[in-house]
Write an enzyme that holds these catalytic residues in place. Sequence first.
Site, PDB file in Angstrom:
ATOM      1  N   HIS A   1      39.539 -49.444  65.237  1.00 55.38           N
ATOM      2  CA  HIS A   1      38.229 -49.895  65.606  1.00 55.38           C
ATOM      3  C   HIS A   1      37.625 -51.325  65.680  1.00 55.38           C
ATOM      4  CE1 HIS A   1      37.273 -45.895  65.848  1.00 55.38           C
ATOM      5  NE2 HIS A   1      37.523 -45.257  64.434  1.00 55.38           N
TER       6      HIS A   1
HETATM    7  O1  ZLS Z   1      39.089 -43.630  63.306  1.00 53.98           O
HETATM    8  O2  ZLS Z   1      29.599 -42.353  61.142  1.00 53.98           O
HETATM    9  C1  ZLS Z   1      29.690 -43.612  60.931  1.00 53.98           C
HETATM   10  C2  ZLS Z   1      28.499 -44.601  60.689  1.00 53.98           C
HETATM   11  C3  ZLS Z   1      27.182 -44.377  60.001  1.00 53.98           C
HETATM   12  C4  ZLS Z   1      27.431 -43.171  59.039  1.00 53.98           C
HETATM   13  C5  ZLS Z   1      28.092 -43.615  57.516  1.00 53.98           C
HETATM   14  N1  ZLS Z   1      27.354 -44.451  56.920  1.00 53.98           N
HETATM   15  C6  ZLS Z   1      28.054 -44.977  55.870  1.00 53.98           C
HETATM   16  C7  ZLS Z   1      27.540 -45.688  57.828  1.00 53.98           C
HETATM   17  C8  ZLS Z   1      26.752 -45.497  59.278  1.00 53.98           C
HETATM   18  C9  ZLS Z   1      27.255 -44.122  61.348  1.00 53.98           C
HETATM   19  N2  ZLS Z   1      30.959 -43.921  60.272  1.00 53.98           N
HETATM   20  C10 ZLS Z   1      31.962 -43.069  60.319  1.00 53.98           C
HETATM   21  C11 ZLS Z   1      33.299 -44.101  60.238  1.00 53.98           C
HETATM   22  C12 ZLS Z   1      34.462 -43.286  60.888  1.00 53.98           C
HETATM   23  C13 ZLS Z   1      35.732 -44.206  60.685  1.00 53.98           C
HETATM   24  C14 ZLS Z   1      37.097 -43.505  61.340  1.00 53.98           C
HETATM   25  C15 ZLS Z   1      38.155 -44.429  61.144  1.00 53.98           C
HETATM   26  C16 ZLS Z   1      39.335 -43.917  61.981  1.00 53.98           C
HETATM   27  O3  ZLS Z   1      39.776 -42.563  61.610  1.00 53.98           O
HETATM   28  C17 ZLS Z   1      40.599 -44.941  61.882  1.00 53.98           C
HETATM   29  C18 ZLS Z   1      41.118 -45.414  60.499  1.00 53.98           C
HETATM   30  C19 ZLS Z   1      32.003 -42.494  58.966  1.00 53.98           C
HETATM   31  N3  ZLS Z   1      32.363 -40.979  59.014  1.00 53.98           N
HETATM   32  C20 ZLS Z   1      32.334 -40.823  57.628  1.00 53.98           C
HETATM   33  C21 ZLS Z   1      31.917 -41.996  57.086  1.00 53.98           C
HETATM   34  N4  ZLS Z   1      31.764 -42.895  57.956  1.00 53.98           N
HETATM   35  C22 ZLS Z   1      31.844 -42.126  55.598  1.00 53.98           C
HETATM   36  C23 ZLS Z   1      31.643 -41.072  54.760  1.00 53.98           C
HETATM   37  C24 ZLS Z   1      31.566 -41.158  53.300  1.00 53.98           C
HETATM   38  C25 ZLS Z   1      31.262 -42.542  52.708  1.00 53.98           C
HETATM   39  C26 ZLS Z   1      30.980 -42.897  51.491  1.00 53.98           C
HETATM   40  C27 ZLS Z   1      31.750 -44.260  51.290  1.00 53.98           C
HETATM   41  C28 ZLS Z   1      31.010 -44.768  52.538  1.00 53.98           C
HETATM   42  C29 ZLS Z   1      29.522 -44.706  52.204  1.00 53.98           C
HETATM   43  C30 ZLS Z   1      29.537 -43.445  51.411  1.00 53.98           C
HETATM   44  C31 ZLS Z   1      31.266 -43.338  53.584  1.00 53.98           C
HETATM   45  C32 ZLS Z   1      31.389 -43.287  54.767  1.00 53.98           C
HETATM   46 ZN    ZN Z   2      39.881 -41.116  63.019  1.00 50.59          ZN
END
Ligand code: ZLS
Ligand code: ZN
Length: 369
Positions: free
Chosen positions: A136
């Site tokens: 990403h």
């Molecule tokens: O492909 O969905 C999102 C973005 C948000 C929701 C989550 N909040 C924290 C930020 C805004 C819209 N982000 C995804 C990113 C997934 C990345 C995948 C990487 C890969 O596998 C390659 C390595 C996401 N999904 C779940 C989370 N973020 C998430 C869940 C739990 C937590 C804890 C730590 C941080 C904040 C609380 C977090 C993120």
């Molecule tokens: Zn992934």
Amino acid sequence: MDHKRISYFYDEDVGCFYYSSGHPMKPHRIQMAHELIVNYGMHDKMQIFRPPKATRQDMTLFHSEEYVRFLETVTPDTTQEFVDQIRRFNVAEDTPIFDGLFDFCRISAGGSVEGATRLCQGFADIAINWAGGLHHAKKNEASGFCYINDIVLAIIELLRYFPRVLYVDIDIHHGDGVEEAFYTTNRVMTVSFHKYGNFFPGTGALNDIGVGQGKHYAVNVPLDDGMNDESFTSIFNPVMTEVMERYRPAAIVMQCGADSLSGDRLGRFNLSLYGHGDCVSFLKQYNVPMLVLGGGGYTIKNVARCWTYETSLLVGMQISNDLPENEHHDYYEGNKLHLITTNMANSNTKQSLENIRISISESLRMLEG
Ligand code: ZLS
Ligand code: ZN
Ligand code: CA
């Protein structure tokens, strides 16, 4: 030829990096995978290297100078001084500033770039870096747990020697950073299989196929919840057969994100290690130099199982379903390698998958040559 020369990259420090409390991305899973790989005896069948750490110069072949300098300089204690840049470079909850962040990036990218170099030199048929696959990251921005795009850097290295590079991404998330970097060139074809619809990062629609010189050189396979082995194979094999026949890549980069497995903490697919690993075997059989990378994967015992199994497929070694002695044996229920899928509903129908295949086939038919 079944006996391949394998270069495997591992830095024993990688397992000690820690994103933040409660963060789903856990670098420790790479150490767990390595432990199983060694305890199964696979190290005898590969050349194992500690990768040289990528330098700022390596990284700025894709990323901006300012962004890389920011990652190099910022620490958890100095984030106050960087509030403007933190907003500008999109570091927030998904991509926190943690202790040793830049060293982690240097290790992850170092393994992928060095793996690419080994393939270019003709010293290896397959290079493996489970600490890579961070698809990403953008030129100027962190995104989705990724800061430095080791994949783009490795592909840039491969392009010095190979005229056409194929990128294949079976992480459940869309490989947006890699697609974007090569969206306007025909020297790289990107293929991502991913969950699409109400899911991060939101890109990767079926009709996104590249622009300009790159038109028809991006392939997106948008999928719905509950993909099982049978469904996945029924779309992966025909799409990749056609891609290989039409594009005839000189090198392949495969991102093996394990969040497409059943039971993943963030994923919604229902693949077993067999369904996931079959994709690796399928591409391996073409005997094209291949760089194999990690990626996502948030139920960490299953990530370790998956990348152990896939390493065994790549080295051509049959391994027992009984796990070898290991420090984490209480993590692995039953002490078995393979995992059991669930009865979750599969929202992908034969017809929906067939429609996707036809649409991709029509785009690929437009390739020159
Ligand atoms: O492909 O969905 C999102 C973005 C948000 C929701 C989550 N909040 C924290 C930020 C805004 C819209 N982000 C995804 C990113 C997934 C990345 C995948 C990487 C890969 O596998 C390659 C390595 C996401 N999904 C779940 C989370 N973020 C998430 C869940 C739990 C937590 C804890 C730590 C941080 C904040 C609380 C977090 C993120
Ligand atoms: Zn992934
Ligand atoms: Ca993907």
